[in-house]
Write an enzyme that holds these catalytic residues in place. Structure first.
Site, short mmCIF file in Angstrom:
data_model
loop_
_atom_site.label_atom_id
_atom_site.label_comp_id
_atom_site.label_asym_id
_atom_site.label_seq_id
_atom_site.Cartn_x
_atom_site.Cartn_y
_atom_site.Cartn_z
N GLY A 66 5.94 18.16 -16.54
CA GLY A 66 5.33 19.44 -16.14
C GLY A 66 5.55 19.69 -14.66
N ASP A 79 10.31 17.38 -22.72
CA ASP A 79 9.31 18.13 -23.48
C ASP A 79 8.30 17.09 -23.99
OD1 ASP A 79 7.80 19.33 -25.46
OD2 ASP A 79 9.49 20.50 -26.26
N TYR A 95 -9.19 24.02 -24.71
CA TYR A 95 -8.76 23.35 -23.48
C TYR A 95 -9.69 22.17 -23.17
CZ TYR A 95 -7.71 22.93 -18.43
OH TYR A 95 -7.38 22.48 -17.18
#
Ligand code: SER
Length: 320
Positions: A8, A54, A143
């Site tokens: 990320g 990924d 989340y």
């Protein structure tokens, strides 16, 4: 010498953390892991190695770890809270499935793992002010559910398999380099862009909505210092409350107005974000982080505001 993989790497935290880690550990020793569609650019691309990683594909993680002899993984892949509500299955696949993939590679290859948790890991049943380190965590967002699950899964991998996992619960992060996207705390970044562009700011949250916030340089330091901390002092691991600022829209608006007197703000409420913000704490108690690894923030609201305005003006090429 650490060999680090940042998963990320092109996101709000990753784009700055990767560069800071390269400054500390050497350009060649920090791999920028990215997904197609979010390719690294500029200094991030040119200063060191980059690989497609990924997080939902365990083979990608294993290949990068083996190729670069990685010993430490910073796992920053996530969908932020409001986006995650629109795509809950993907939020779980990245937040929990991706973390599981990362922990399994870490177990096999002997890597340490940092995975941020969040103020979003708390819920309405949590004490709201000076939220303790160890308390009720019953989040109402996907989340938050992925973050609590991630905290528990990381602790499990440490106890069961000896994987060195560590984490902090980030507040809303404020930065001028890469904008956040789809978070509930994003307004506290967006208001600076409006101030510098001379636009009226449309605030999605009501006055009186307090949340923890932090300037990015403090957040980056926290992510690095927790991974460098003496493990014999760590009573907790996943995840430490850290705190620096707590404000509502009125407080940040009035602070920016000290430097940009023409700034105007109107309230255009976003019901989803308001509902999420109302379920999160007002301010965290970070005593354990201070005691166990000497955490201490450096930026107050005034210092952050001055630095944000100077740097955003440079970035957006607006003369003061
Ligand atoms: N900044 C995140 C969000 O607003 C919370 O950690 O979703």
């Amino acid at each position: 010498m650490k060999n680090i993989l940042v998963i990320g790497s092109t996101g709000q935290i990753g784009s700055e953390l990767t560069m800071k880690l390269r400054d500390i550990y050497g350009n060649d020793n920090v791999v920028c892991g990215y997904i197609p569609g979010a390719e690294p650019k500029g200094a991030l691309l040119e200063s060191g190695p980059a690989e497609i990683v990924d997080i939902t594909n365990p083979d990608h993680i294993a290949a990068a770890v083996k190729k670069y002899n990685v010993d430490t993984i910073y796992n920053l892949a996530a969908l932020l809270s409001a986006t995650a509500e629109a795509r809950p299955q993907l939020a779980w696949a990245i937040g929990v499935g991706g973390l599981y993939n990362t922990l399994e590679v870490a177990r096999e290859c002997g890597c340490a793992v940092f995975t941020p948790s969040s103020i979003g890991s708390f819920g309405k049943a949590t004490p709201r002010v000076k939220t303790p380190q160890d308390t009720i965590q019953r989040p109402e967002t996907i989340y938050g559910v992925t973050k609590v699950t991630g905290e528990m899964l990381s602790d499990y991998y440490t106890k069961r398999f000896g994987v060195d996992t560590r984490s902090v619960r980030f507040p809303g992060l404020i930065s001028y380099t890469t904008p956040p996207g789809g978070g509930t705390t994003d307004y506290a970044v967006d208001i600076y862009y409006s101030a510098v562009r001379g636009e009226k700011f449309k605030c999605p949250l009501k006055p009186g909505t307090f949340m923890d916030m932090m300037y990015m340089p403090d957040a980056l330091r926290a992510a690095i210092e927790i991974m460098e901390a003496d493990p014999s002092r760590l009573v907790h691991r996943n995840s430490f409350n850290i705190a620096s600022l707590s404000f509502d829209p009125e407080i940040i608006y009035n602070k920016i107005k000290e430097y940009v007197p023409d700034l105007e703000m109107e309230y255009v409420l976003d019901p989803l974000r308001q509902q999420i913000a109302d379920s999160w704490p007002d301010s965290l108690d970070d005593t354990c982080a201070r005691e166990e690894w000497d955490w201490k923030p450096q930026y107050d609201l005034d210092a952050m505001t001055k630095d944000m305005l100077v740097n955003l003006r440079k970035k957006l090429l607006v003369t003061a």
